[in-house]
Write an enzyme that holds these catalytic residues in place. Structure first.
Site, mmCIF file in Angstrom:
data_model
loop_
_atom_site.group_PDB
_atom_site.id
_atom_site.type_symbol
_atom_site.label_atom_id
_atom_site.label_comp_id
_atom_site.label_asym_id
_atom_site.label_seq_id
_atom_site.Cartn_x
_atom_site.Cartn_y
_atom_site.Cartn_z
ATOM 1 N N PHE A 104 0.648 -1.726 -0.239
ATOM 2 C CA PHE A 104 0.379 -0.105 0.151
ATOM 3 C C PHE A 104 0.603 0.950 -0.338
ATOM 4 O O PHE A 104 0.747 1.941 -1.217
ATOM 5 C CB PHE A 104 -0.731 0.080 1.298
ATOM 6 N N ASN A 152 7.341 -10.469 -2.256
ATOM 7 C CA ASN A 152 6.996 -11.101 -2.462
ATOM 8 C C ASN A 152 5.488 -11.641 -2.052
ATOM 9 O O ASN A 152 4.606 -12.612 -2.274
ATOM 10 C CB ASN A 152 7.593 -12.265 -1.090
ATOM 11 N N TYR A 165 4.892 -6.899 16.855
ATOM 12 C CA TYR A 165 4.834 -6.525 16.201
ATOM 13 C C TYR A 165 5.829 -5.043 16.230
ATOM 14 O O TYR A 165 7.099 -4.421 16.230
ATOM 15 C CB TYR A 165 3.871 -6.109 15.735
#
Ligand code: UDP
Length: 331
Positions: free
Chosen positions: A14, A35, A152
């Site tokens: 994005f 990928n 994360y």
């Protein structure tokens, strides 16, 4: 700026694809390494025949490929990552592998070939700090390691540590950008990882808008063209080397207000409903309550500030989703 050759990892994603647009429009040469796990060929399809553009389908974990592409480029925008809290909650192991090891591979290649690297980081790095607005020098406040969500934030923080250690100890030119809730055309219409995409999709397909919790949590939604401008400013400003920069809108919006705004622009005859967090994310989820950048460092050093107001950005985003109605599926 004189034309350069940039390697953009995650360039089919994005933010990456919008960055590719801007770089090519400014006369640069671009190689994309992606990928296509979450990136999409159609995000870059309009450049496929362009003489200054090249697409390589591959992984940042492929040491040889990363080394070769790094050698061929002048500088690297490293955006490839497993992004979004929901992806990482679903597969924390893959998230940590790609986000930590992948970044290390990119930095090592950059060091071998003396190439400048920009690391895409995240406002998640502030964790659940309640010291808003967030300054780059503030503490990160992470939850316990028993809660996968924080892997994360930690992986992105570790990426920054890597980048700055390579800068301080090895003299590599590095800079990090912390993105704050970027939105715009090409967001995944499934809404996976972005509340903006989810609400727009729900409104356009006649579903109720699902506000999690009490809806008073805030985010600083940043139109992707601003995000890209900030990213390029960070790469091109030598004074920014060795530093992290908040790249985000200096206005915060509650999720409930966002839902009402999107419903009004779409003109949808749907309700805004509340969904408990536990139902949305599982019982061991921890939420970031407010997320607002202090943009003074970016303004002072990069001369960057986000400009595009939420209503303008939402209208552009909704227009794009309307053009891609056939790709929208139930959320
Ligand atoms: N959210 C929501 N409804 C949805 C999806 C997300 O209320 O259908 C909330 C989510 O709980 C969070 C905010 O919207 O408070 C932003 O979520 P997103 O996944 O876009 O990004 P985050 O900032 O959490 O990484």
């Amino acid at each position: 700026m004189e034309p350069k050759h940039f390697l953009v990892t995650g360039g089919a994603g994005f933010i990456g694809s919008h960055l590719v647009d801007a770089l090519l429009e400014q006369g640069h040469t671009v190689t994309v390494l992606d990928n296509l796990t979450t990136g999409k060929l159609k995000n870059i399809a309009h450049w496929m025949q362009h003489p200054r553009f090249r697409f390589m389908c591959g992984s940042i974990l492929d040491v040889k490929l990363v080394d070769r592409l790094t050698a061929e480029a002048d500088s690297i925008y490293h955006l490839a990552a497993v992004v979004g809290v929901k992806y990482v909650v679903d597969d924390p192991l893959e998230g940590m592998l790609v986000n930590i090891k992948g970044t290390e591979i990119v930095l090592e290649a950059a060091l071998r070939h003396h190439r400048k690297v920009l690391i895409a980081s995240s406002s998640e790095v502030y964790g659940k700090s309640n010291q808003v607005p967030f300054r780059e020098t503030d503490n990160s406040v992470f939850g316990p390691t028993s809660i996968p969500r924080w892997s994360y934030a930690l992986s992105k923080a570790l990426d920054e540590h890597f980048a700055f250690a390579y800068h301080r100890q090895r003299g590599l030119k590095t800079v990090a950008v912390r993105y704050f809730n970027a939105y715009g055309p090409r967001l995944d219409p499934r809404g996976y990882g972005s509340v903006v995409a989810r609400f727009i999709t729900q409104a356009l397909t006649g579903q109720d808008l699902t506000v999690y919790g009490d809806g008073q949590q805030t985010r600083s939604f940043t139109f992707v063209q601003d995000t890209v401008r900030g990213t390029m400013a960070a790469m091109s400003t030598p004074e920014g080397e060795g530093l992290a920069f908040n790249i985000g809108n200096a206005h915060e919006t509650s999720i409930e207000a966002l839902a009402h705004q999107i419903r009004a622009i779409v003109g949808a005859d749907v309700d805004v409903i509340r969904v408990p967090y536990a139902q949305a994310y599982g019982s061991d989820f921890e939420e970031t309550r407010r997320r607002l950048p202090d943009h003074s460092r970016a303004v002072e050093i990069l001369e960057f500030r986000a400009k595009i107001p939420l209503d303008v950005g939402l209208q552009k985003t909704i227009a794009w989703f309307e053009e891609h109605q056939d790709e929208l599926i139930s959320t």
